[in-house]
Motif scaffolding. Sequence first.
Motif, PDB file in Angstrom:
ATOM      1  N   LYS A  99      22.756  34.623  11.835  1.00 56.48           N
ATOM      2  CA  LYS A  99      22.141  35.593  12.446  1.00 56.48           C
ATOM      3  C   LYS A  99      20.866  36.125  11.340  1.00 56.48           C
ATOM      4  O   LYS A  99      19.849  36.455  11.744  1.00 56.48           O
ATOM      5  CB  LYS A  99      23.074  36.964  12.404  1.00 56.48           C
ATOM      6  CG  LYS A  99      22.282  38.288  12.827  1.00 56.48           C
ATOM      7  CD  LYS A  99      21.766  38.550  14.067  1.00 56.48           C
ATOM      8  CE  LYS A  99      21.348  39.715  14.449  1.00 56.48           C
ATOM      9  NZ  LYS A  99      20.711  39.600  16.206  1.00 56.48           N
ATOM     10  N   LYS A 112      11.262  36.522  11.216  1.00 57.48           N
ATOM     11  CA  LYS A 112      10.578  37.809  11.691  1.00 57.48           C
ATOM     12  C   LYS A 112      10.033  38.639  10.702  1.00 57.48           C
ATOM     13  O   LYS A 112       9.328  39.809  10.973  1.00 57.48           O
ATOM     14  CB  LYS A 112      11.223  38.567  12.754  1.00 57.48           C
ATOM     15  CG  LYS A 112      11.791  37.653  13.921  1.00 57.48           C
ATOM     16  CD  LYS A 112      12.857  38.260  14.959  1.00 57.48           C
ATOM     17  CE  LYS A 112      13.432  37.461  15.621  1.00 57.48           C
ATOM     18  NZ  LYS A 112      14.363  38.133  16.509  1.00 57.48           N
ATOM     19  N   GLU A 138      17.906  33.611  11.862  1.00 55.66           N
ATOM     20  CA  GLU A 138      17.271  34.037  12.863  1.00 55.66           C
ATOM     21  C   GLU A 138      16.267  35.208  12.561  1.00 55.66           C
ATOM     22  O   GLU A 138      15.165  35.014  12.948  1.00 55.66           O
ATOM     23  CB  GLU A 138      18.254  34.545  13.987  1.00 55.66           C
ATOM     24  CG  GLU A 138      17.516  34.874  15.273  1.00 55.66           C
ATOM     25  CD  GLU A 138      18.448  35.204  16.226  1.00 55.66           C
ATOM     26  OE1 GLU A 138      18.063  36.377  17.094  1.00 55.66           O
ATOM     27  OE2 GLU A 138      19.444  34.987  16.262  1.00 55.66           O
ATOM     28  N   GLU A 139      16.621  36.402  11.884  1.00 61.32           N
ATOM     29  CA  GLU A 139      15.933  37.336  11.607  1.00 61.32           C
ATOM     30  C   GLU A 139      14.976  37.188  10.630  1.00 61.32           C
ATOM     31  O   GLU A 139      13.730  37.857  10.407  1.00 61.32           O
ATOM     32  CB  GLU A 139      16.791  38.626  11.194  1.00 61.32           C
ATOM     33  CG  GLU A 139      17.634  39.138  12.415  1.00 61.32           C
ATOM     34  CD  GLU A 139      17.010  39.648  13.782  1.00 61.32           C
ATOM     35  OE1 GLU A 139      16.005  40.068  13.560  1.00 61.32           O
ATOM     36  OE2 GLU A 139      17.484  39.633  14.801  1.00 61.32           O
ATOM     37  N   TYR A 196      23.941  44.686  11.332  1.00 64.47           N
ATOM     38  CA  TYR A 196      22.713  43.849  10.962  1.00 64.47           C
ATOM     39  C   TYR A 196      21.488  45.157  11.579  1.00 64.47           C
ATOM     40  O   TYR A 196      20.428  44.886  10.677  1.00 64.47           O
ATOM     41  CB  TYR A 196      22.461  42.870  11.968  1.00 64.47           C
ATOM     42  CG  TYR A 196      23.749  41.745  11.833  1.00 64.47           C
ATOM     43  CD1 TYR A 196      23.635  40.927  10.752  1.00 64.47           C
ATOM     44  CD2 TYR A 196      24.638  41.474  12.759  1.00 64.47           C
ATOM     45  CE1 TYR A 196      24.502  39.929  10.443  1.00 64.47           C
ATOM     46  CE2 TYR A 196      25.499  40.450  12.502  1.00 64.47           C
ATOM     47  CZ  TYR A 196      25.638  39.638  11.466  1.00 64.47           C
ATOM     48  OH  TYR A 196      26.450  38.681  11.180  1.00 64.47           O
ATOM     49  N   GLU A 197      21.911  45.728  12.388  1.00 66.58           N
ATOM     50  CA  GLU A 197      20.660  46.700  12.839  1.00 66.58           C
ATOM     51  C   GLU A 197      20.290  47.611  11.622  1.00 66.58           C
ATOM     52  O   GLU A 197      19.213  47.649  11.214  1.00 66.58           O
ATOM     53  CB  GLU A 197      21.147  47.477  13.948  1.00 66.58           C
ATOM     54  CG  GLU A 197      20.036  48.392  14.721  1.00 66.58           C
ATOM     55  CD  GLU A 197      20.499  48.972  15.926  1.00 66.58           C
ATOM     56  OE1 GLU A 197      20.009  50.129  16.165  1.00 66.58           O
ATOM     57  OE2 GLU A 197      21.089  48.434  16.814  1.00 66.58           O
ATOM     58  N   LEU A 215      18.517  45.778   8.788  1.00 64.49           N
ATOM     59  CA  LEU A 215      17.207  45.531   9.001  1.00 64.49           C
ATOM     60  C   LEU A 215      16.291  46.703   9.155  1.00 64.49           C
ATOM     61  O   LEU A 215      15.131  46.490   8.948  1.00 64.49           O
ATOM     62  CB  LEU A 215      17.217  44.644  10.355  1.00 64.49           C
ATOM     63  CG  LEU A 215      17.818  43.121  10.142  1.00 64.49           C
ATOM     64  CD1 LEU A 215      17.891  42.380  11.579  1.00 64.49           C
ATOM     65  CD2 LEU A 215      17.137  42.164   9.411  1.00 64.49           C
TER      66      LEU A 215
END
Length: 165
Positions: free
Chosen positions: A66, A73, A69-70, A158-159, A162
């Motif tokens: 995860k 960005k 992937e993040e 995660y939210e 981030l």
Amino acid sequence: MAKITLKGNPFKTVGKLPKVGKEAPKFSLIKADLSKAKLKDFKGSKVILNIFPSIDTGTCAASVRKFNEEASKLENTKVLCISRDLPFAQARFCGAEGLENVITLSDFARGKFGKAYGLTIENGPLANLHSRAIVIIDEKGKVVYTEQVPEIVDEPNYEAALKAI
């Protein structure tokens, strides 16, 4: 000390995560090529510390995937995936998965990182491994976010992590 659980069974860590707003504790960890990585090597970048017991478990592997992937960005951000696994196991996993946006670091030799960050598991079947936690450090080396995941088999938020970036 933090109180955490493994499938509902209670355990303790040796301390508490660093406080938000304070300087992040210094560390020296081992990279996949067996060279050292220090916190100061990442100064000037935002740093996500994705900390977990072992890359060879489903939840730990999911968190590495995860954040890989993040990470692609995020601007000016390094994602460090830290455990007590041998650097060879970390490299094998990332190589097999094709993960190139995270940096794996090992605390296998002495466990100093886990003690400095207060997340070494003190008792139970996972004693001496790291608990599952997230620490985010800003460009100047200050802690801006922490999460001690209370149940080891659960993934981190995660939210929220981030958003803190």
